[in-house]
Design an enzyme around this catalytic site. Sequence first.
Site, PDB file in Angstrom:
ATOM      1  CD  GLU A  50      11.326   0.113  -9.311  1.00 38.24           C
ATOM      2  OE1 GLU A  50      10.899   0.849  -8.409  1.00 38.24           O
ATOM      3  OE2 GLU A  50      10.609  -0.519 -10.108  1.00 38.24           O
ATOM      4  NE  ARG A 100       7.921  11.311   4.208  1.00 36.98           N
ATOM      5  CZ  ARG A 100       7.619  10.301   3.397  1.00 36.98           C
ATOM      6  NH1 ARG A 100       6.795   9.370   3.799  1.00 36.98           N
ATOM      7  NH2 ARG A 100       8.162  10.217   2.206  1.00 36.98           N
TER       8      ARG A 100
HETATM    9  P1  AMP Z   1      13.104   2.014   1.297  1.00 37.68           P
HETATM   10  O1  AMP Z   1      14.448   2.589   0.999  1.00 37.68           O
HETATM   11  O2  AMP Z   1      12.517   1.226   0.166  1.00 37.68           O
HETATM   12  O3  AMP Z   1      13.084   1.241   2.607  1.00 37.68           O
HETATM   13  O4  AMP Z   1      12.106   3.245   1.460  1.00 37.68           O
HETATM   14  C1  AMP Z   1      12.062   3.951   2.647  1.00 37.68           C
HETATM   15  C2  AMP Z   1      11.935   5.428   2.415  1.00 37.68           C
HETATM   16  O5  AMP Z   1      11.002   5.758   1.380  1.00 37.68           O
HETATM   17  C3  AMP Z   1      11.428   6.096   3.672  1.00 37.68           C
HETATM   18  O6  AMP Z   1      12.203   7.269   3.869  1.00 37.68           O
HETATM   19  C4  AMP Z   1       9.979   6.404   3.415  1.00 37.68           C
HETATM   20  O7  AMP Z   1       9.662   7.699   3.853  1.00 37.68           O
HETATM   21  C5  AMP Z   1       9.787   6.285   1.898  1.00 37.68           C
HETATM   22  N1  AMP Z   1       8.729   5.323   1.513  1.00 37.68           N
HETATM   23  C6  AMP Z   1       8.930   4.154   0.840  1.00 37.68           C
HETATM   24  N2  AMP Z   1       7.775   3.522   0.596  1.00 37.68           N
HETATM   25  C7  AMP Z   1       6.803   4.274   1.152  1.00 37.68           C
HETATM   26  C8  AMP Z   1       5.375   4.135   1.268  1.00 37.68           C
HETATM   27  N3  AMP Z   1       4.715   3.081   0.737  1.00 37.68           N
HETATM   28  N4  AMP Z   1       4.679   5.090   1.931  1.00 37.68           N
HETATM   29  C9  AMP Z   1       5.332   6.153   2.463  1.00 37.68           C
HETATM   30  N5  AMP Z   1       6.669   6.359   2.392  1.00 37.68           N
HETATM   31  C10 AMP Z   1       7.410   5.424   1.740  1.00 37.68           C
END
Ligand code: AMP
Length: 171
Positions: free
Chosen positions: A95, A58
Amino acid sequence: MDLKSHIRTIPDFPKPGIQFYDITTLLLHAEAWRETVDLLAEAVKKHEPDLLAGIESRGFIFGAPVAYALGLGFVILRKKGKLPGSKASHTYELEYGNDTIEMHDDAVRSGQRVVLIDDLLATGGTMDAAVRLLRGIGAVVPAAACVIELTFLKGRGRLDVPVESLLTYDD
Ligand code: AMP
């Protein structure tokens, strides 16, 4: 424009307890989509990037039009095994288990300023891995930008670059 009204939330996706922020509804709305790209471009421009980088997948949807709008080149950071040329990679912990992102190792020259773009900042693990991958090949990362920031997960605190976010959600 109220951009939040164009983001659909879907409970329990991809697993129970997770609220998914769905940007496909934003992309379907021409004015909201344009406004999002314009606002991201404005936020990113002040960091004086030489290039932008998007995180699969995305991050590509938002990063590529912002790079086009600013007249900049665009680097893609991909999941393992997708890029054909000589690569740099970075493995980071999830995780459960771990994940690897890759980029072409000749995409950025040492010292170039690369601003990162993704759709959403949650825990910051993905963005942090992308910063490390870029720095590993000599890039300077002056900032990261996203459309949505889930502030309650404190991802910003995990990063050592400033983060530009258009919309914040605190639960
Ligand atoms: P993080 O590494 O935990 O910051 O997760 C970010 C990545 O996971 C991004 O590329 C988002 O597209 C996806 N992502 C994580 N949580 C969500 C959520 N609640 N809704 C949509 N996309 C998410």
